[in-house]
Design an enzyme around this catalytic site. Structure first.
Site, mmCIF file in Angstrom:
data_model
loop_
_atom_site.group_PDB
_atom_site.id
_atom_site.type_symbol
_atom_site.label_atom_id
_atom_site.label_comp_id
_atom_site.label_asym_id
_atom_site.label_seq_id
_atom_site.Cartn_x
_atom_site.Cartn_y
_atom_site.Cartn_z
ATOM 1 N N ASN A 232 -12.249 12.057 1.605
ATOM 2 C CA ASN A 232 -11.114 12.104 3.324
ATOM 3 C C ASN A 232 -10.496 11.276 3.382
ATOM 4 O O ASN A 232 -10.698 10.076 3.255
ATOM 5 C CB ASN A 232 -12.419 12.044 4.251
ATOM 6 C CG ASN A 232 -11.766 12.880 5.438
ATOM 7 O OD1 ASN A 232 -9.960 13.006 4.735
ATOM 8 N ND2 ASN A 232 -11.764 12.750 6.532
ATOM 9 N N ARG B 29 -11.504 16.892 1.375
ATOM 10 C CA ARG B 29 -11.367 17.400 2.527
ATOM 11 C C ARG B 29 -9.901 17.988 2.498
ATOM 12 O O ARG B 29 -8.995 16.841 2.719
ATOM 13 C CB ARG B 29 -11.660 16.718 3.726
ATOM 14 C CG ARG B 29 -10.927 17.037 5.693
ATOM 15 C CD ARG B 29 -11.704 16.371 5.758
ATOM 16 N NE ARG B 29 -11.311 17.231 7.421
ATOM 17 C CZ ARG B 29 -10.723 15.871 8.444
ATOM 18 N NH1 ARG B 29 -10.686 15.011 8.655
ATOM 19 N NH2 ARG B 29 -10.168 16.745 9.524
ATOM 20 N N HIS C 162 -11.180 21.750 12.271
ATOM 21 C CA HIS C 162 -12.747 21.098 12.419
ATOM 22 C C HIS C 162 -13.448 22.547 11.776
ATOM 23 O O HIS C 162 -14.422 22.757 12.438
ATOM 24 C CB HIS C 162 -12.683 20.848 14.208
ATOM 25 C CG HIS C 162 -12.663 19.601 14.559
ATOM 26 N ND1 HIS C 162 -12.353 19.596 15.717
ATOM 27 C CD2 HIS C 162 -12.234 18.305 13.581
ATOM 28 C CE1 HIS C 162 -11.959 18.088 16.017
ATOM 29 N NE2 HIS C 162 -11.710 17.251 14.963
ATOM 30 N N ARG D 62 -6.022 12.142 22.167
ATOM 31 C CA ARG D 62 -4.457 13.087 22.595
ATOM 32 C C ARG D 62 -4.429 14.210 23.792
ATOM 33 O O ARG D 62 -5.450 14.042 23.981
ATOM 34 C CB ARG D 62 -5.084 14.292 20.819
ATOM 35 C CG ARG D 62 -4.701 13.893 19.531
ATOM 36 C CD ARG D 62 -5.310 14.313 18.751
ATOM 37 N NE ARG D 62 -5.609 13.785 17.650
ATOM 38 C CZ ARG D 62 -7.032 14.647 16.639
ATOM 39 N NH1 ARG D 62 -6.922 15.774 16.771
ATOM 40 N NH2 ARG D 62 -7.070 13.885 15.868
ATOM 41 N N GLU E 214 -19.796 17.307 8.062
ATOM 42 C CA GLU E 214 -18.885 17.913 7.245
ATOM 43 C C GLU E 214 -18.574 17.291 5.578
ATOM 44 O O GLU E 214 -18.666 17.934 4.779
ATOM 45 C CB GLU E 214 -17.709 17.023 7.863
ATOM 46 C CG GLU E 214 -17.109 17.984 9.274
ATOM 47 C CD GLU E 214 -15.974 17.473 9.912
ATOM 48 O OE1 GLU E 214 -16.830 16.708 10.780
ATOM 49 O OE2 GLU E 214 -15.202 17.982 10.514
#
Ligand code: AMP
Length: 400
Positions: free
Chosen positions: A8, A92, A181, A242, A385
């Site tokens: 990733n 990813r 996601h 965020r 993940e």
């Protein structure tokens, strides 16, 4: 035994794992680590292997040096990439646009298509491509597979995917909801039919991925029909740093009244907002301590977070019509019993009732936390993940 190497790659970091694709969600990966502070004066590589942690500090000018250092460290500590059988490398990739709905083998043509998507993810896709190219040059004989964060949301119907803005502009600039996601929502949602003992194609469910980034999804029969993130991962739920959904007029207001540039507003909304923007901290463990100490800002941040989460849960219940299960996942969702209890408090009328004792159980695999008489079942399913990416990569490599 063969492993998938999962990468990733971010702009200044690379997370890596060597994973047995046949392992279980709760198993520790064979090896895992992080290359960080790429491009800064000093960088660091951390490796975890068989319960030990190894760290090396050195300047890391680019991703190539970073990945080489990670491989050196792995070699030094008995988990070198030459010492194990690696069947595939899974990457990813944040944005697959409208092009990629499924994981794919990363050929030159595919990489060039991922590059074409850079305008949609200017911070993420270039770093993902750097990671792919570096890994391909170091491991040229192994299939490399891209797994897209947006892929699972290709099933969104037009009414959920499109914004009510001028369609010529939207069409020309790719302005629509892509969702992110996706690997996590898909992975977690796939556990739910078995937990309910129902076939997957009849299950309606809501998945809540509450980590530092946060998003939720409404899923009907395994297909996503709505999600909270949009063109970018800034939309939807309140997150660690965020803002989540805001009135878009705020952007014009700040540009005009505060004389802020687009980049400054971007930074404000992505990095200096959310729970951190209000409470000064984004780790929910610290936030809880502050709440218990009587910190008003921490309490306010928490309440805004919960209010927004409940709004989305309510709207997805209506979008789905009937809901069989609501599932919490990721750092906050798996570990924070207060968030789970408050997100679903006083919803008995909607058939949702958490069992307080079950909700207190430690995070130890997929589990039900609803009361026996709750019509809607509530679960916690730890996400993984990396394992999902490892499985896709291994599968595609075997079929290639
Ligand atoms: P993730 O992005 O899924 O890795 O989630 C990271 C976030 O999970 C952290 O920033 C914390 O806010 C939260 N988190 C991790 N462990 C706990 C815990 N034991 N209790 C509450 N929140 C936690």
């Amino acid at each position: 035994m063969s492993y998938s190497l999962v990468l990733n790659s971010g702009s200044s970091s690379i997370k890596f794992q060597l994973v047995d694709p046949a392992s279980h969600a709760q198993d520790e990966p064979f090896a895992s680590g992080l290359v960080e502070q790429i491009g800064e004066d000093s960088g660091r590589v951390t490796l975890k292997h068989q319960g030990d942690k190894h760290v090396v500090e050195a300047p890391i000018p680019d991703h190539s040096v970073g990945l080489k250092l990670a491989f050196d460290l792995m070699r030094e500590h008995g988990c070198g990439i030459e010492d194990v059988d690696i069947s595939a490398v899974g990457h990813r990739v944040v944005h697959g646009g409208l092009v990629f709905s499924q994981p794919v083998i990363l050929t030159d043509e595919v990489i060039s298509m991922v590059r074409d998507l850079i305008p949609l993810a200017p911070l993420h896709n270039p770093a993902n491509i750097d990671g792919i190219e570096v890994a391909q040059s170091l491991l040229p004989d192994i299939p490399h597979v891209g797994v897209f964060d947006t892929g699972f949301f290709h099933s969104l119907p037009p009414a959920a995917a499109l914004y009510a803005i001028n369609n010529e502009v939207a069409g020309e600039y790719g302005v629509r909801r892509y969702g992110f996601h996706g690997t996590s929502h898909e992975y977690v949602s796939q556990h739910v039919p078995a937990l309910l003992d129902k076939p997957a194609d009849v299950v309606n469910q809501i998945t809540l991925h509450l980590g530092n980034g946060a998003s939720c999804a409404a899923i009907r029969g395994g297909l996503a029909i709505d999600t909270s993130m949009g063109l970018t991962p800034l939309a939807g739920l309140v997150m660690g740093t965020r803002s989540g959904d805001i009135d878009p007029g705020i952007v014009f207001h700040l540009a005009r009244q505060a004389n802020m540039s687009i980049d400054e507003i971007d930074e404000l909304l992505n990095r200096k907002s959310g729970v951190k923007g209000i409470a000064g901290v984004n780790d929910f463990r610290v936030l809880r301590e502050r709440i218990e100490e009587g910190d008003d800002d921490a309490w306010l941040a928490y309440n805004i977070y919960i209010h927004q989460l409940r709004r989305y849960i309510g709207s997805y219940m209506v979008a789905l019509g009937r809901v069989d299960a609501i599932t919490f996942t990721a750092g906050v969702g798996e570990n924070d019993k207060f968030v789970r209890a408050d997100a679903l408090e006083n919803l008995e009328w909607f058939g949702i009732k958490i069992d307080p004792e079950r909700n207190e159980l430690p995070n130890d695999g997929p589990r039900e936390i609803s009361a026996d008489d709750s019509q809607v079942k509530v679960f916690v399913v730890p996400t993984n993940e990396e394992l999902a990416i490892a499985r896709y990569a291994d599968q595609l490599a075997k079929n290639s």
